[in-house]
Design a protein around this motif. Structure first.
Motif, PDB file in Angstrom:
ATOM      1  N   VAL A  12      -4.368  -2.446   6.675  1.00 43.18           N
ATOM      2  CA  VAL A  12      -3.139  -1.604   6.348  1.00 43.18           C
ATOM      3  C   VAL A  12      -3.828  -0.760   5.473  1.00 43.18           C
ATOM      4  O   VAL A  12      -4.374  -0.854   4.276  1.00 43.18           O
ATOM      5  N   TRP A  13      -4.006   0.631   5.849  1.00 45.30           N
ATOM      6  CA  TRP A  13      -4.579   1.745   4.968  1.00 45.30           C
ATOM      7  C   TRP A  13      -3.488   2.684   4.217  1.00 45.30           C
ATOM      8  O   TRP A  13      -2.368   2.980   5.006  1.00 45.30           O
ATOM      9  N   ILE A  14      -3.643   2.465   3.129  1.00 47.43           N
ATOM     10  CA  ILE A  14      -2.510   3.338   2.316  1.00 47.43           C
ATOM     11  C   ILE A  14      -3.141   4.561   1.564  1.00 47.43           C
ATOM     12  O   ILE A  14      -4.148   4.294   0.533  1.00 47.43           O
ATOM     13  N   GLY A  15      -2.777   5.582   2.061  1.00 46.96           N
ATOM     14  CA  GLY A  15      -3.445   6.819   1.331  1.00 46.96           C
ATOM     15  C   GLY A  15      -2.708   7.299  -0.011  1.00 46.96           C
ATOM     16  O   GLY A  15      -1.455   7.579   0.049  1.00 46.96           O
ATOM     17  N   ALA A  16      -3.261   7.669  -1.091  1.00 47.45           N
ATOM     18  CA  ALA A  16      -2.797   8.068  -2.328  1.00 47.45           C
ATOM     19  C   ALA A  16      -3.516   9.466  -2.709  1.00 47.45           C
ATOM     20  O   ALA A  16      -4.486   9.664  -2.079  1.00 47.45           O
ATOM     21  N   ARG A  17      -2.949  10.234  -3.606  1.00 44.88           N
ATOM     22  CA  ARG A  17      -3.433  11.355  -3.989  1.00 44.88           C
ATOM     23  C   ARG A  17      -5.019  11.402  -4.318  1.00 44.88           C
ATOM     24  O   ARG A  17      -5.863  11.973  -4.151  1.00 44.88           O
ATOM     25  N   ASN A  18      -5.260   9.927  -5.417  1.00 47.22           N
ATOM     26  CA  ASN A  18      -6.509   9.713  -5.944  1.00 47.22           C
ATOM     27  C   ASN A  18      -7.209   8.717  -5.331  1.00 47.22           C
ATOM     28  O   ASN A  18      -8.372   8.545  -5.883  1.00 47.22           O
ATOM     29  N   GLY A  19      -7.005   8.392  -4.122  1.00 47.06           N
ATOM     30  CA  GLY A  19      -7.758   7.191  -3.490  1.00 47.06           C
ATOM     31  C   GLY A  19      -7.094   6.830  -2.201  1.00 47.06           C
ATOM     32  O   GLY A  19      -6.120   7.005  -1.911  1.00 47.06           O
ATOM     33  N   LEU A  20      -7.884   5.980  -1.643  1.00 47.22           N
ATOM     34  CA  LEU A  20      -7.460   5.411  -0.418  1.00 47.22           C
ATOM     35  C   LEU A  20      -7.534   3.787  -0.457  1.00 47.22           C
ATOM     36  O   LEU A  20      -8.385   3.309  -1.150  1.00 47.22           O
TER      37      LEU A  20
END
Length: 91
Positions: free
Chosen positions: A68-76
């Motif tokens: 499960v890949w979770i994308g955020a503003r400062n990282g993956l």
């Protein structure tokens, strides 16, 4: 004078009763798969204390390997079912 409802009211009573019964049977039929699915899935609330790089996420995607890949503003973030691994931009 006869006892009971006049003919137009009796017809209306039967019609409303029929609609109510049909609606109840359809709503029970539609809820059965939802109850079965409720036992199959569960909701989990992940936070930065669980290893996420940031509290606000942009997207969530599950790949063919089960990650499960979770994308955020400062990282993956990659979740493998047990641990969350963070990936950051390296200029």
């Amino acid at each position: 004078m006869k006892a009971g409802l006049p003919v137009p009211f009796a017809f209306l009573y039967i019609l409303v009763s029929l609609v109510f019964c049909l609606n109840a049977s359809f709503s029970n039929a539609q809820q059965a798969p939802v109850k079965a699915a409720a036992n199959k899935y569960r909701a989990v609330h992940w936070t930065i204390y669980d290893g996420l790089s940031q509290a606000e996420t942009s997207f969530i995607l599950k790949d063919v390997n089960g990650f499960v890949w979770i994308g955020a503003r400062n990282g993956l973030n990659r979740f493998d079912g047990n641990l969350i691994k963070n990936y950051y931009h390296d200029p």
